[in-house]
Enzyme design. Structure first.
Site, short mmCIF file in Angstrom:
data_model
loop_
_atom_site.label_atom_id
_atom_site.label_comp_id
_atom_site.label_asym_id
_atom_site.label_seq_id
_atom_site.Cartn_x
_atom_site.Cartn_y
_atom_site.Cartn_z
N CYS A 1 0.86 -1.19 0.00
CA CYS A 1 0.00 0.00 0.00
C CYS A 1 0.89 1.24 0.00
CB CYS A 1 -0.89 0.03 1.24
SG CYS A 1 -1.80 -1.47 1.54
N HIS B 1 1.08 5.19 -1.33
CA HIS B 1 0.33 5.99 -0.35
C HIS B 1 1.12 6.42 0.87
CE1 HIS B 1 -3.55 5.92 -2.31
NE2 HIS B 1 -3.48 4.63 -2.48
N ARG C 1 -13.45 -1.38 -1.90
CA ARG C 1 -12.34 -0.47 -2.23
C ARG C 1 -10.99 -1.16 -1.98
NH1 ARG C 1 -10.09 3.05 -5.36
NH2 ARG C 1 -9.06 1.05 -5.52
N CYS D 1 -7.93 -2.33 -4.52
CA CYS D 1 -6.53 -1.91 -4.31
C CYS D 1 -5.62 -3.12 -4.45
CB CYS D 1 -6.34 -1.33 -2.91
SG CYS D 1 -7.03 0.30 -2.66
#
Lengths: 210, 273
Positions: free
Chosen positions: B182, B186, B230, B234
């Site tokens: 992630c 991010h 969501r 991802c």
């Protein structure tokens, strides 16, 4: 200093040392348990297996933000880079540059290698997702550095060509915890596709170098 | 939400959508995010998620399942039947199940215990279909009831702290054919993929930009997406395998995001590209 003080100091040091060793063992144990819980949360789907997220040494080291940058992990990162460097193979026929027009298509496509893709699907390089490359494409990401004028700036000496190939083949050979995928190492693109992207970056006729 | 059910308003909304989708599509690339912002503003009083919300409210009050019961006694963390503000304080530890639950896993518990609905049916259904569709509608209802409230997931119980730690570990966990985690996209506020800005989910501000706007109506797919969906997408784009619905990793990531976003504002349901 009195003997009693010395003994006290020594015992404090011992206690600190032991505490940090057992603390480390505890941390490692907790991390292993967490990794197990992470992997256990997934299932095989389409072309992607759960086994694909069992980490290699590079992924394991770079998953620790304290080791991925800064002094703490410098030694380990150097070892990881050396190991990744060993994996890089030159093109089979020794020809590094293909067709930049095809390379542009590869750079544009971000498709492939997800659980909704078929194994027969052609992967894209996804290059524009993270890099500026040609001037004409304004819809580019900024996760990686701009590659605009790549060949114009660097020329295309053997050293530049080999470095560029290597960087694409296995970016972790040059920066252990780079965000860039190891494209050749994990067969994300075919050799031909990689040559075409090489041409996009290095061919003087490519729009990247205009 | 009642107003949207009337024919005139929904027809207007439909027309507006057609116009807006076209105009967003026609935007020049550099102004795409401006286009989305404009689109959001123009239908701010008519987010299509309201249709899901209306359905969810009905489902909440409608007897269903083998026990022919409603969800009106469901405890989302603030007491039996309390919907207002509940989503702003999730995920949290629940004593009856002895685990940390996000909104979707908690709704599954309520549906199982109160209504007799088999959780496996929900887990096995694809997103937007069958038993999962009902959960998604109820999610829309519950998150709308936390709109404009402060994000405040409790981080006191040891199991909540444990889940946060797992979420943090998962956030940085690199794997798969592209070595992504992630954090690859991010952990820095200045980055974007193509033209899409990427919030830094490790910061309070960035996490609120993510957590505060999901679940959301997704314009590109024309569907309401829950947080589970969501996160699922991802991971798909991360080239990871399929995360099981309401699995530990998904709840842990939500716990991590919600805790990081503490003090931010719930703008749910959001409206997304």
């Amino acid at each position: 200093m009195k003997t009693s003080q010395l003994i006290f100091r020594a015992s404090v040091l011992c206690a600190l040392g032991l505490a940090s060793i057992s603390g480390y063992a505890q941390t490692a144990k907790a991390q292993a348990a967490m990794d197990k819980a992470i992997v256990a949360s997934f299932r095989d789907e389409g072309i992607i297996s759960v086994a694909s997220i069992t980490q290699d040494e590079t992924q394991a080291l770079c998953s620790d933000p304290k080791m991925a940058t800064g002094k703490a992990g410098a030694k380990q990162r150097a070892a990881i880079e050396a190991a990744n460097m060993e994996t890089i193979l030159p093109p089979y026929d020794g020809v590094y540059l293909g067709d930049w027009k095809e390379g542009e298509k590869v750079a544009q496509s971000g498709r492939g290698a997800t659980w909704t893709d078929k194994s027969s699907a052609v992967n894209g390089g996804g290059c524009y997702n993270c890099h500026q490359i040609s001037k004409a494409e304004v819809s580019h990401g900024t996760i990686g550095p701009s590659l605009l004028g790549y060949g114009k700036t660097r020329g295309n000496s053997a050293a530049v060509v080999e470095y560029t190939w290597g960087k694409m083949y296995n970016a972790k050979a040059y920066n252990a915890c780079s965000a860039m995928p190891r494209i050749g190492h994990f067969n994300l693109l075919t050799e031909k596709q990689m040559k075409d992207v090489m041409a996009l970056l290095l061919d003087p006729a490519s729009p990247v170098n205009q | 939400m009642k107003k949207i059910m009337s024919g005139g308003v929904s027809a207007t909304l439909g027309l507006g959508l057609c116009f807006l989708v076209t105009s967003v599509g026609a935007q020049n690339a550099p102004t795409a995010s401006d286009g989305i912002a404009k689109y959001r503003e123009m239908i701010a009083d008519g987010n299509p998620a309201e249709l899901y919300e209306a359905e969810g409210e009905q489902l909440w009050k409608k007897a269903a399942g083998s026990k022919n019961a409603t969800l009106e006694k469901c405890d989302l963390g603030l007491g039996a039947g309390v919907v207002k503000g509940a989503a702003a304080q999730l995920p949290r530890y629940f004593k009856d199940t002895n685990r940390v639950q996000d909104l979707e896993s908690r709704l599954m518990t309520c549906m199982e215990v109160l209504q007799g609905i088999d959780p496996k049916e929900i887990v096995d259904a694809p997103f937007g279909k069958g038993a999962k569709k009902a959960v998604e509608a109820v999610v829309a209802y519950v998150v709308t009831s936390s709109r404009d409230m402060k994000i405040n997931a409790p981080m006191k119980h040891p199991k909540e702290k444990e889940m946060y730690a797992l979420g943090k570990r998962a956030f940085y966990y690199r794997g798969g054919a592209m070595d992504f985690s992630c954090a690859s996209c991010h952990d820095d506020a200045s980055k974007r993929i193509r033209l899409q800005d990427l919030p830094d989910l490790t910061s309070a501000k960035g996490a609120a930009l993510g957590w505060g706007y999901w679940p959301a109506y997704r314009v590109s797919s024309g569907e309401f997406w829950t947080m589970q969906r969501r996160l699922n997408d991802c991971y798909r784009q991360q080239r990871f395998p399929y995360p099981n619905y309401v699995s530990d990793v998904t709840i842990a990531l939500s716990t991590y995001l919600a805790a990081n976003a503490k003090g931010g504002v719930m703008h749910t349901p959001g409206l997304k590209r």
